[in-house]
Every structure is written in C-alpha cells, then in structure tokens.
Design an enzyme around this catalytic site. Structure first.
Site, PDB file in Angstrom:
ATOM      1  N   HIS A   1      55.625  55.486  18.405  1.00 15.49           N
ATOM      2  CA  HIS A   1      56.116  54.958  19.673  1.00 15.49           C
ATOM      3  C   HIS A   1      56.139  56.049  20.728  1.00 15.49           C
ATOM      4  O   HIS A   1      56.057  57.244  20.432  1.00 15.49           O
ATOM      5  CB  HIS A   1      57.507  54.322  19.518  1.00 15.49           C
ATOM      6  CG  HIS A   1      58.562  55.266  19.021  1.00 15.49           C
ATOM      7  ND1 HIS A   1      58.688  55.615  17.687  1.00 15.49           N
ATOM      8  CD2 HIS A   1      59.544  55.940  19.670  1.00 15.49           C
ATOM      9  CE1 HIS A   1      59.707  56.442  17.541  1.00 15.49           C
ATOM     10  NE2 HIS A   1      60.235  56.663  18.731  1.00 15.49           N
TER      11      HIS A   1
ATOM     12  N   ARG B   1      70.488  55.243  19.705  1.00 19.23           N
ATOM     13  CA  ARG B   1      69.650  54.887  18.563  1.00 19.23           C
ATOM     14  C   ARG B   1      70.357  55.151  17.240  1.00 19.23           C
ATOM     15  O   ARG B   1      70.938  56.218  17.042  1.00 19.23           O
ATOM     16  CB  ARG B   1      68.348  55.702  18.606  1.00 19.23           C
ATOM     17  CG  ARG B   1      67.325  55.302  17.549  1.00 19.23           C
ATOM     18  CD  ARG B   1      66.114  56.209  17.613  1.00 19.23           C
ATOM     19  NE  ARG B   1      66.297  57.446  16.841  1.00 19.23           N
ATOM     20  CZ  ARG B   1      65.570  58.543  17.011  1.00 19.23           C
ATOM     21  NH1 ARG B   1      64.644  58.584  17.943  1.00 19.23           N
ATOM     22  NH2 ARG B   1      65.781  59.592  16.254  1.00 19.23           N
TER      23      ARG B   1
ATOM     24  N   HIS C   1      54.783  59.504  18.765  1.00 17.75           N
ATOM     25  CA  HIS C   1      55.353  60.135  17.577  1.00 17.75           C
ATOM     26  C   HIS C   1      55.955  59.087  16.644  1.00 17.75           C
ATOM     27  O   HIS C   1      56.233  57.958  17.049  1.00 17.75           O
ATOM     28  CB  HIS C   1      56.439  61.155  17.964  1.00 17.75           C
ATOM     29  CG  HIS C   1      57.648  60.538  18.605  1.00 17.75           C
ATOM     30  ND1 HIS C   1      57.661  60.072  19.900  1.00 17.75           N
ATOM     31  CD2 HIS C   1      58.905  60.314  18.117  1.00 17.75           C
ATOM     32  CE1 HIS C   1      58.854  59.580  20.192  1.00 17.75           C
ATOM     33  NE2 HIS C   1      59.630  59.710  19.118  1.00 17.75           N
TER      34      HIS C   1
ATOM     35  N   ASP D   1      59.349  59.000  14.192  1.00 23.73           N
ATOM     36  CA  ASP D   1      60.599  59.753  14.214  1.00 23.73           C
ATOM     37  C   ASP D   1      60.767  60.666  12.997  1.00 23.73           C
ATOM     38  O   ASP D   1      60.612  60.239  11.849  1.00 23.73           O
ATOM     39  CB  ASP D   1      61.797  58.800  14.279  1.00 23.73           C
ATOM     40  CG  ASP D   1      61.959  58.167  15.652  1.00 23.73           C
ATOM     41  OD1 ASP D   1      61.517  58.776  16.639  1.00 23.73           O
ATOM     42  OD2 ASP D   1      62.530  57.061  15.721  1.00 23.73           O
TER      43      ASP D   1
END
Length: 311
Positions: free
Chosen positions: A267, A282, A111, A113
C-alpha cells in the site's frame, strides 16, 4: 501470455452473509451494514476474515462510533495485536500506531508493513479521524495477482530468489521532498533499532495457499546480486505489483476503516494534500514467518539472533 480470467475476479462471494460491493477489478471491496466492535458475533467475524482473504483489502464507511478502546477491542477479535517495534504507541492506547501527517508527510512509498521483521504482520486495521477535503487517498496493490501475471521466465527467476528487508534504508534518498525534521525522526525513532530479515521473494500465504510477491520499499538487496542488478530486478517486479490493473484507490472519509491482508498486498498513501491535516490510527495483527515455495522460512539477520546456550 494467456491469463485465466477467474484469477483476477474480484466478485463478491454469493454465499457470504455480508453485503459486499467490490471496488476494483482485482482487489478491494466495501462491506456495508456492519458496525465494527469487539462484540460482533463469531459468524460475522468469520465472514469478515473470509472476505479479507478473498478481496485483500476491505473497507467500512461511517464507523464514527469507534474510539481507541473499541478499535483495539475489534482488532483483538481478528488476531493477536502487535505494537510497532520502534515507534511508540499512540497516547492513551495499548497498541495503536499514530499516523498524524505534518505538512503533507505520509508513507508515500509502496510497502508492506514491517517486513524487516521475520514474522511481519498478518493484517492492519486503519481508522480515519481527520481527512483533507481533497487528497490523501491510499492505494493498495494485489501481490497475488502480480505474481500470477508474471511471465514464466520471471516466475522461474523469483522462485529461488531471496531479499534482505531493513528499516535502515536511506530515507532522504527515498523521499527527497522530506523535511530535515522528518529525516531526523526517521533516524532517531523508526530506525532506532536496526532490523534486517532475509525473506523469500515469493511466499505461500498461510491461510489461502496463494503465492504472493513479497517486496516493497524495505527491500535493501537481493541475495547473490550486486546493487545494480538488485535495483534492476527490484524495479521490474515492483512495476508488476503496482500496475494499475492490480490496484485499488480509496477516497477516505472521517470514520472510514480499512482492513488489509498485509501478507498479500502493498500500500501507499498519496502525499498530495499540502498542509492540510490528515490523521489516522492503525492497529496491527501479528503474523507468522513466511515460507518459500521450496519450504525454506525467512531468516533474521539483525539484531543477530541469540544462540541457544550450549548444554
């Protein structure tokens, strides 16, 4: 098909002031000798940004001095921080997202983000806190070299193609191994507000000017195609993006930091670590609305855009 080799050259920039060590042939580089912080000088910040544009994902080992506050301070030097639209921030932080896996649960689908938003993130900064002794690596794929490598017939197809991205996908079907608790969390938290956005399948990177494929597991369908045809076309293009030649794999250590260009990559975390603990946090940097090759921007679908009041 003849491919120009320099398109896939992941060599370090000889003019960069940073010590850069490429990790894979087409994507990814480790930067050594830099202690990340919000106090880095402007020249180093500019060099980090330039390296990110060139290598798509960059890695920094042994950043154990970072805590949530300094992580956020450094992220703010790269752009405007963006909190996740549905998932609450990590406790005690301003905008960090908690990635604390439970019994092997991780975002183990390819995907990009938050592409269900019109202006999806420009970049993400992921910091490793606890890493399994084995397993739990992350893969990144280069969506620019994936586009470059398409044969002309497929390039002609995708140039006008648009896709609907949503956070309200079928989690149970996408992850048949997921627990009932994970499925419930996805429905009640991640998809608590349903977003849908229509994006061009090929967009122009606003910094590098490169053309990149914009897909990933938030894609619901292609505009003008039925479900079956959408699935077939999606798989062809996704397979191109995730070809081994277009990917890099990072073996995490506690204290590592990865920064990726979310506009040029996909990723995937590898959920192969059983019940071992895997804990990361994150920070996300706000991006701009993508623009198609023909110039048309992305279009929000849900929630329905507010109409301007009539004058």
């Amino acid at each position: 098909m003849t491919v120009i080799q320099h398109q896939f050259d992941n060599a370090a920039d000889a003019n960069s002031p940073l010590e850069i060590v490429p990790v894979a042939g087409r994507i990814g580089a480790e930067i050594r000798g830099v202690a990340l912080s919000g106090d880095l000088d402007d020249l180093t910040i500019a060099a980090i940004k330039q390296a990110l544009g060139r290598h798509k994902v960059i890695f920094f080992r042994a950043q154990t001095h970072l805590d949530d506050e300094t992580h956020e301070a450094f992220a703010s030097r790269l752009g405007e921080p963006l909190a996740h639209p549905t998932v609450p921030v990590a406790e005690g932080s301003r905008f960090l997202l908690e990635l604390n896996s439970r019994e092997g649960e991780a975002a183990s689908q390819w995907h990009t983000d938050i592409t269900f938003l019109p202006a999806f993130p420009a970049a993400s900064i992921l910091r490793a806190l606890v890493i399994p002794p084995a397993g739990g690596d992350t893969l990144w794929a280069n969506a620019v070299t994936a586009y470059d490598g398409l044969p002309p017939a497929l390039k002609a197809l995708v140039h006008e193609l648009r896709a609907v991205h949503t956070n309200a996908y079928d989690y149970a079907t996408a992850r048949p191994e997921a627990s009932a608790d994970a499925i419930r969390r996805h429905r009640e938290v991640f998809a608590s507000t349903v977003y849908e956005t229509e994006h061009p399948v090929v967009h122009v990177h606003p910094v590098t000017g490169e053309k990149a494929l914009l897909l990933g597991n938030f894609v619901k369908s292609f505009v003008g195609l039925n479900r079956e045809d959408s699935n077939r076309v999606f798989q062809i293009l996704q397979d191109q993006i995730t070809k081994p030649e277009n990917t890099v794999r990072w073996r995490w250590q506690p204290g590592d930091v990865a920064i990726w260009d979310n506009r040029a990559t996909q990723h995937r975390a590898i959920a192969d670590f059983g019940k071992q603990k895997r804990h990361l946090r994150r920070a996300t940097i706000a991006g701009s609305v993508p623009v198609a090759l023909a110039g048309g921007p992305s279009r929000p679908l849900k929630p329905e855009p507010l109409l301007e009041a009539a004058e």
